[in-house]
Scaffold this active site. Structure first.
Site, PDB file in Angstrom:
ATOM      1  N   THR A   1       0.824  -1.207   0.000  1.00 27.07           N
ATOM      2  CA  THR A   1       0.000   0.000   0.000  1.00 27.07           C
ATOM      3  C   THR A   1       0.864   1.266   0.000  1.00 27.07           C
ATOM      4  OG1 THR A   1      -1.404   1.300   1.490  1.00 27.07           O
ATOM      5  CG2 THR A   1      -0.145  -0.429   2.510  1.00 27.07           C
ATOM      6  N   ASP A   2       0.321   2.348  -0.547  1.00 28.77           N
ATOM      7  CA  ASP A   2       1.023   3.635  -0.496  1.00 28.77           C
ATOM      8  C   ASP A   2       1.133   4.153   0.942  1.00 28.77           C
ATOM      9  OD1 ASP A   2      -1.660   4.328  -0.102  1.00 28.77           O
ATOM     10  OD2 ASP A   2      -1.743   5.805  -1.719  1.00 28.77           O
ATOM     11  N   GLU A   3       0.344   3.553   1.870  1.00 28.10           N
ATOM     12  CA  GLU A   3       0.333   4.065   3.245  1.00 28.10           C
ATOM     13  C   GLU A   3       1.677   3.859   3.943  1.00 28.10           C
ATOM     14  OE1 GLU A   3      -3.305   3.360   5.391  1.00 28.10           O
ATOM     15  OE2 GLU A   3      -4.418   3.094   3.524  1.00 28.10           O
TER      16      GLU A   3
ATOM     17  N   TYR B   1      -1.422  -0.409  11.127  1.00 31.46           N
ATOM     18  CA  TYR B   1      -1.627  -1.120   9.851  1.00 31.46           C
ATOM     19  C   TYR B   1      -0.466  -0.849   8.896  1.00 31.46           C
ATOM     20  CZ  TYR B   1      -3.131  -1.628   4.985  1.00 31.46           C
ATOM     21  OH  TYR B   1      -3.176  -1.931   3.649  1.00 31.46           O
TER      22      TYR B   1
ATOM     23  N   LYS C   1       2.566  -3.307   7.334  1.00 32.18           N
ATOM     24  CA  LYS C   1       2.798  -3.514   5.893  1.00 32.18           C
ATOM     25  C   LYS C   1       4.237  -3.099   5.535  1.00 32.18           C
ATOM     26  CE  LYS C   1       0.255  -4.686   3.109  1.00 32.18           C
ATOM     27  NZ  LYS C   1      -0.138  -6.036   2.608  1.00 32.18           N
TER      28      LYS C   1
HETATM   29  P1  NAD Z   1      -9.439  -7.507   2.840  1.00 29.40           P
HETATM   30  O1  NAD Z   1      -9.377  -7.173   4.293  1.00 29.40           O
HETATM   31  O2  NAD Z   1     -10.691  -7.271   2.080  1.00 29.40           O
HETATM   32  O3  NAD Z   1      -9.051  -9.046   2.631  1.00 29.40           O
HETATM   33  C1  NAD Z   1      -8.015  -9.677   3.338  1.00 29.40           C
HETATM   34  C2  NAD Z   1      -8.167 -11.186   3.139  1.00 29.40           C
HETATM   35  O4  NAD Z   1      -7.075 -11.838   3.834  1.00 29.40           O
HETATM   36  C3  NAD Z   1      -9.464 -11.759   3.722  1.00 29.40           C
HETATM   37  O5  NAD Z   1     -10.064 -12.645   2.804  1.00 29.40           O
HETATM   38  C4  NAD Z   1      -8.986 -12.513   4.972  1.00 29.40           C
HETATM   39  O6  NAD Z   1      -9.812 -13.629   5.285  1.00 29.40           O
HETATM   40  C5  NAD Z   1      -7.584 -12.952   4.555  1.00 29.40           C
HETATM   41  N1  NAD Z   1      -6.698 -13.202   5.713  1.00 29.40           N
HETATM   42  C6  NAD Z   1      -6.519 -12.401   6.806  1.00 29.40           C
HETATM   43  N2  NAD Z   1      -5.653 -12.982   7.648  1.00 29.40           N
HETATM   44  C7  NAD Z   1      -5.250 -14.151   7.072  1.00 29.40           C
HETATM   45  C8  NAD Z   1      -4.347 -15.186   7.450  1.00 29.40           C
HETATM   46  N3  NAD Z   1      -3.678 -15.133   8.626  1.00 29.40           N
HETATM   47  N4  NAD Z   1      -4.169 -16.246   6.615  1.00 29.40           N
HETATM   48  C9  NAD Z   1      -4.854 -16.321   5.440  1.00 29.40           C
HETATM   49  N5  NAD Z   1      -5.728 -15.369   5.042  1.00 29.40           N
HETATM   50  C10 NAD Z   1      -5.922 -14.302   5.843  1.00 29.40           C
HETATM   51  O7  NAD Z   1      -8.215  -6.718   2.190  1.00 29.40           O
HETATM   52  P2  NAD Z   1      -8.113  -6.025   0.755  1.00 29.40           P
HETATM   53  O8  NAD Z   1      -8.670  -4.658   0.840  1.00 29.40           O
HETATM   54  O9  NAD Z   1      -8.592  -6.986  -0.265  1.00 29.40           O
HETATM   55  O10 NAD Z   1      -6.525  -5.875   0.641  1.00 29.40           O
HETATM   56  C11 NAD Z   1      -5.736  -6.950   0.117  1.00 29.40           C
HETATM   57  C12 NAD Z   1      -4.268  -6.545   0.173  1.00 29.40           C
HETATM   58  O11 NAD Z   1      -4.057  -5.363  -0.600  1.00 29.40           O
HETATM   59  C13 NAD Z   1      -3.767  -6.232   1.577  1.00 29.40           C
HETATM   60  O12 NAD Z   1      -2.474  -6.776   1.705  1.00 29.40           O
HETATM   61  C14 NAD Z   1      -3.730  -4.704   1.631  1.00 29.40           C
HETATM   62  O13 NAD Z   1      -2.718  -4.260   2.488  1.00 29.40           O
HETATM   63  C15 NAD Z   1      -3.423  -4.372   0.189  1.00 29.40           C
HETATM   64  N6  NAD Z   1      -3.950  -3.062  -0.289  1.00 29.40           N
HETATM   65  C16 NAD Z   1      -5.252  -2.730  -0.094  1.00 29.40           C
HETATM   66  C17 NAD Z   1      -5.734  -1.515  -0.590  1.00 29.40           C
HETATM   67  C18 NAD Z   1      -7.194  -1.118  -0.440  1.00 29.40           C
HETATM   68  O14 NAD Z   1      -7.564   0.013  -0.815  1.00 29.40           O
HETATM   69  N7  NAD Z   1      -8.060  -1.980   0.049  1.00 29.40           N
HETATM   70  C19 NAD Z   1      -4.869  -0.644  -1.257  1.00 29.40           C
HETATM   71  C20 NAD Z   1      -3.536  -1.019  -1.428  1.00 29.40           C
HETATM   72  C21 NAD Z   1      -3.095  -2.239  -0.950  1.00 29.40           C
HETATM   73  P1  TYD Z   2     -10.446   3.962   4.522  1.00 28.98           P
HETATM   74  O1  TYD Z   2     -11.421   3.491   3.509  1.00 28.98           O
HETATM   75  O2  TYD Z   2     -10.487   3.369   5.889  1.00 28.98           O
HETATM   76  O3  TYD Z   2      -9.004   3.797   3.857  1.00 28.98           O
HETATM   77  P2  TYD Z   2      -7.549   4.322   4.392  1.00 28.98           P
HETATM   78  O4  TYD Z   2      -7.654   4.827   5.754  1.00 28.98           O
HETATM   79  O5  TYD Z   2      -6.755   3.060   4.328  1.00 28.98           O
HETATM   80  O6  TYD Z   2      -7.140   5.372   3.405  1.00 28.98           O
HETATM   81  O7  TYD Z   2     -10.606   5.537   4.661  1.00 28.98           O
HETATM   82  C1  TYD Z   2     -10.451   6.407   3.552  1.00 28.98           C
HETATM   83  C2  TYD Z   2     -10.531   7.828   4.088  1.00 28.98           C
HETATM   84  O8  TYD Z   2     -11.859   8.074   4.561  1.00 28.98           O
HETATM   85  C3  TYD Z   2      -9.617   8.099   5.274  1.00 28.98           C
HETATM   86  O9  TYD Z   2      -9.121   9.419   5.181  1.00 28.98           O
HETATM   87  C4  TYD Z   2     -10.525   7.957   6.478  1.00 28.98           C
HETATM   88  C5  TYD Z   2     -11.867   8.431   5.952  1.00 28.98           C
HETATM   89  N1  TYD Z   2     -13.056   7.778   6.551  1.00 28.98           N
HETATM   90  C6  TYD Z   2     -14.099   8.577   7.040  1.00 28.98           C
HETATM   91  O10 TYD Z   2     -14.044   9.813   7.011  1.00 28.98           O
HETATM   92  N2  TYD Z   2     -15.197   7.947   7.562  1.00 28.98           N
HETATM   93  C7  TYD Z   2     -15.298   6.582   7.624  1.00 28.98           C
HETATM   94  O11 TYD Z   2     -16.312   6.055   8.136  1.00 28.98           O
HETATM   95  C8  TYD Z   2     -14.227   5.797   7.106  1.00 28.98           C
HETATM   96  C9  TYD Z   2     -14.287   4.291   7.160  1.00 28.98           C
HETATM   97  C10 TYD Z   2     -13.120   6.439   6.572  1.00 28.98           C
END
Ligand code: NAD
Ligand code: TYD
Length: 357
Positions: free
Chosen positions: A138-140, A163, A167
């Site tokens: 993630t960019d975070e 978090y 990562k």
């Molecule tokens: P998510 O929370 O929707 O899914 C995570 C999955 O991992 C779930 O299916 C969960 O059951 C599984 N999991 C958790 N712990 C586990 C373990 N110990 N063993 C096996 N499986 C396990 O997450 P997401 O939003 O789909 O993100 C997927 C990946 O992409 C993550 O690594 C996250 O850091 C990265 N990412 C997410 C975003 C975003 O905007 N959501 C952006 C950039 C990167």
């Molecule tokens: P989120 O979807 O949790 O992603 P991330 O924190 O990983 O970027 O949140 C996106 C942005 O929205 C973040 O600045 C937090 C804000 N946010 C709210 O204002 N209200 C909410 O209920 C949630 C879940 C997030």
């Protein structure tokens, strides 16, 4: 460009979550010669409904299990003759990491190290001709930007939440396995994703869900934090491009060049839904409730994805206008899915966050 790597037996971790499930749909559609083994623990964020329609595909197999279980990982790697791993499995929600960081360290740091080590052992055993390990990050990990500038691949890691720190720890282990052992690992760092199957604790699906249910829309702080939004299908295309054509040891930033202030996104989703639901324009905006800010809330994320464009020819294909409209339609058409994933543990979490409203 060097010859492409072509995975034959791909292990996807976390494939029952939001991005992993979208990625599996994408890979099975576009790669007829590739098998996919999905290893997922099915935590609150994992849902097999996200893979509906592909269970019957003979190229797909689901294994319920934990990425921290070294014996299980080794057994899958050899039994299924895995030649590539795309690692999505993680605890992924910042708010949860603030109230309970331990599981983030266990899954995201320890789980990644266990996977890396078992994969490295398979790779050095010589039982596989070529191998790739792709860490989806993630960019975070780069921390927070001011009002200008972009994260590049050489921006120093400066994670601010448990978090993002977990990562960043995993990303550094990936780097170390490449530097120390020459292990063919790659790392993507993507901006915020949106699209189908996203668990409604994240901003966009949470807002859609609450607008439909006419519940308050909690906006943290002043609502002026900025995120760079990318459609999950474009992220899947980026991960595939890096897996096949990325240089082992490389880091690749992935982003939408699509910055939005949170309050503007919430207003937009309100207005689109007012129209789609036949409500008076402006009625959903009245549900917006400014709530206490998230501690350590990063102000702005924005990605420079020029390396992806120049080296791999990748660019986002979705405009945000089209992507958000389709996404809202998906949630409207999949109310049953939303009901299912928001029952039980989600309800407890949500009520704990905001109280019964
Ligand atoms: P998510 O929370 O929707 O899914 C995570 C999955 O991992 C779930 O299916 C969960 O059951 C599984 N999991 C958790 N712990 C586990 C373990 N110990 N063993 C096996 N499986 C396990 O997450 P997401 O939003 O789909 O993100 C997927 C990946 O992409 C993550 O690594 C996250 O850091 C990265 N990412 C997410 C975003 C975003 O905007 N959501 C952006 C950039 C990167
Ligand atoms: P989120 O979807 O949790 O992603 P991330 O924190 O990983 O970027 O949140 C996106 C942005 O929205 C973040 O600045 C937090 C804000 N946010 C709210 O204002 N209200 C909410 O209920 C949630 C879940 C997030």
């Amino acid at each position: 460009m060097a010859k492409s790597f072509k995975p034959v037996s791909l292990l996807v971790t976390g494939g029952a979550g939001f991005i992993g499930a979208n990625f599996i749909h994408h890979v099975l559609q576009g790669n007829p010669g590739c098998r996919v083994i999905n290893l997922d623990l099915l935590t609150y964020a994992g849902n097999l409904e996200n893979l509906k329609g592909i269970e019957a595909d003979p190229r797909y197999e689901f294994v319920k299990g934990d990425i921290c279980d070294a014996e299980l990982i080794a057994a899958i790697l050899y039994r299924e003759e895995i030649d590539a791993v795309v690692h999505f499995a993680a605890e992924s929600h910042v708010d949860r990491s603030i109230t309970g960081p331990e599981v983030f360290v266990r899954t995201n740091v320890l789980g990644t190290q266990v996977l890396l080590e078992e994969c490295r052992k398979r790779w050095v055993s010589g039982s596989v001709a070529d191998f790739r390990f792709l860490q989806v990050s993630t960019d975070e990990v780069y921390g927070s930007l001011g009002s200008s500038g972009l994260f590049t691949e050489s921006t120093p890691l400066a994670a601010n939440s448990p978090y993002s720190a977990s990562k960043a720890g995993a990303d550094l282990l990936v780097r170390a396995y490449h530097e120390t052992y020459g292990f063919p690992a790659l790392n993507t760092r993507c901006s915020n994703n949106y699209g189908p199957y996203q668990f409604p604790e994240k901003l966009i699906p949470l807002m859609i869900h609450n607008i439909i249910a006419q519940k308050p829309l909690p906006v943290y702080g002043d609502g002026l934090n900025v995120r760079d939004w990318l459609h999950v299908k474009d992220h899947s295309r980026a991960v595939e491009a890096v897996l096949k054509n990325g240089l082992p040891g490389g880091v690749y930033n992935v982003g939408g060049n699509n910055e939005w202030r949170n309050i503007d996104i919430v207003n937009l989703v309100c207005d689109i839904l007012d129209k789609k639901l036949g409500r008076a324009l402006g009625s959903s905006r009245k549900l917006i409730t400014f709530v206490k800010d998230r501690p350590g809330h990063d102000r702005r994320y924005a990605i420079d994805a020029s390396k992806m464009r120049k080296e791999l020819g990748w660019e986002p294909s979705y405009t945000f206008e089209k992507g958000i409209d389709e996404t809202i339609d998906w949630y409207l058409d999949n109310q049953e899915w939303v009901r299912e994933v928001t029952s039980g543990a989600y309800r407890d979490y949500y009520e704990n966050m905001y109280g019964e409203r």
